[in-house]
Design an enzyme around this catalytic site. Sequence first.
Site, PDB file in Angstrom:
ATOM      1  N   ARG A   1       3.921 -46.020   7.143  1.00 22.02           N
ATOM      2  CA  ARG A   1       3.467 -45.414   8.452  1.00 22.02           C
ATOM      3  C   ARG A   1       4.501 -45.761   9.641  1.00 22.02           C
ATOM      4  NH1 ARG A   1      -0.969 -47.532   5.763  1.00 22.02           N
ATOM      5  NH2 ARG A   1      -2.669 -45.796   5.573  1.00 22.02           N
TER       6      ARG A   1
ATOM      7  N   LYS B   1      -2.819 -50.666   8.435  1.00 23.28           N
ATOM      8  CA  LYS B   1      -4.053 -49.970   9.094  1.00 23.28           C
ATOM      9  C   LYS B   1      -5.273 -50.547   8.219  1.00 23.28           C
ATOM     10  CE  LYS B   1      -5.865 -45.350   9.206  1.00 23.28           C
ATOM     11  NZ  LYS B   1      -5.503 -44.093   9.237  1.00 23.28           N
TER      12      LYS B   1
ATOM     13  N   HIS C   1       5.147 -39.297  10.073  1.00 30.49           N
ATOM     14  CA  HIS C   1       4.031 -39.282   9.358  1.00 30.49           C
ATOM     15  C   HIS C   1       4.154 -38.294   8.179  1.00 30.49           C
ATOM     16  CE1 HIS C   1      -0.129 -41.078   8.555  1.00 30.49           C
ATOM     17  NE2 HIS C   1      -0.301 -40.013   7.657  1.00 30.49           N
TER      18      HIS C   1
ATOM     19  N   ARG D   1       5.344 -39.072   4.664  1.00 30.84           N
ATOM     20  CA  ARG D   1       4.077 -39.703   3.422  1.00 30.84           C
ATOM     21  C   ARG D   1       3.729 -38.483   2.880  1.00 30.84           C
ATOM     22  NH1 ARG D   1       2.264 -44.580   4.231  1.00 30.84           N
ATOM     23  NH2 ARG D   1      -0.218 -44.004   4.033  1.00 30.84           N
TER      24      ARG D   1
ATOM     25  N   HIS E   1      -3.314 -46.310   0.407  1.00 24.44           N
ATOM     26  CA  HIS E   1      -4.627 -45.559   0.944  1.00 24.44           C
ATOM     27  C   HIS E   1      -5.541 -46.304   0.092  1.00 24.44           C
ATOM     28  CE1 HIS E   1      -2.681 -41.298   1.779  1.00 24.44           C
ATOM     29  NE2 HIS E   1      -2.657 -42.213   2.792  1.00 24.44           N
TER      30      HIS E   1
ATOM     31  N   TYR F   1      -5.495 -58.881  -3.999  1.00 22.02           N
ATOM     32  CA  TYR F   1      -5.131 -58.405  -5.457  1.00 22.02           C
ATOM     33  C   TYR F   1      -4.496 -57.041  -5.472  1.00 22.02           C
ATOM     34  CZ  TYR F   1      -5.755 -56.784 -10.221  1.00 22.02           C
ATOM     35  OH  TYR F   1      -5.696 -56.152 -11.367  1.00 22.02           O
TER      36      TYR F   1
END
Length: 395
Positions: A243, A270, A332, A335, A358, A368
């Site tokens: 981002r 984010k 952006h 992406r 995401h 993890y």
Amino acid sequence: MYLTDAKIKAAKPRDKAYKLSDGDGLTLLIQPNGSKWWRYRYRYNGKEKMLSVGTYPDVTLKSARLLRVVFRDLLKQGIDPSQHRKQQKYVAMAAAENSFESVARQWWEHWRHARTERHAAYTLRRLEADVFPTIGDKQISSITAMDLLATIKKIESRGATDIAKRALSTCGQIFRYAVGHGLAERNPAADIKPADVLKPSQKTNYARLDHKDLPELLRRIDQYDGHPLTRFALKLIALTFVRTAELIGARWEEIDIESRQWRIPAERMKMRAPHIVPLADQAIEVLQDIRKLRADDILLFPSERRNGKTMSNNTLLYALYRMGYHSRMTGHGFRGIASTILHEQGYAHEHIELQLAHSPRDEVSASYNHALHLEPRARMMNDWASYLDRVKNGR
């Protein structure tokens, strides 16, 4: 003789304080410094008591007389005016402490620590601009669904439907906090479904090019004649598809050249979970070029003002405008292009989603997932960098 404004104004200070009477317990005390204080004397349960009513001319003669009538009515009901005023002050103070704005600020202090500073500040600004002016001073336990509805409809009326939806969601969180802390009995936001009361909004995706236009964009980035740091930022975002905020906030301490990884800490992400970006040879080369500029020892992309801040979010956008991509491409957008092409090339959806950061994260899985499938993701990022080279060179 009753008092008049003329008589009060003509009263001059003396060496000692003295009183002017208006009858029925109302007097004006003239102090040696010239200040004029209203006093109301009365008897309650056989004891003489005195109540300060304010100063003249802040409290006019007419207002003082009206207060005298109120105090006399209280006495007729067996209520001590002095105790009644103390009780009213306590009620007002309690109401202020439990006002929607007061509770919302308590909630924000509790909530903001798990969010980025930018996101937390934006949420508070929206409350201050859109919600506090309408229901901020209301006691939170007295606010109804209709009060909330009027607030969000007012936001919607200026065409800000998405902001109205977010305001309702934020208010719902504040009320849940209030219920959990015994400050309200229920959450009125739960009675309002946005789809039932707000106009549907057209979802707008970030502008991005079709993948067939990508080669020309990459060539224009190579030829960009603006600030070299901006050119390198565009190259790096194309190679890593992070981002924009994650890119411009990059710090040298996050870069591990030896392990060929860029480790972005949770507080800058984010999703509020740490993220690993495997670095291809081409990304390493860009990082080395940035280092040669010696722009900053802490930030990869410092502001040109050298004020300890990063370059602006708009820096990359304006560079794309200069290259001819106004309304066609954003930072952006890299992406979306990467996601589309990598899916078309058959890479695992899970690997792509993890690399895009995401994937849904919870407290248990966050530490993890960020390192999950690192080897295949590293191969994918190397392949992606090689693909960009090939298409840029027309192969």
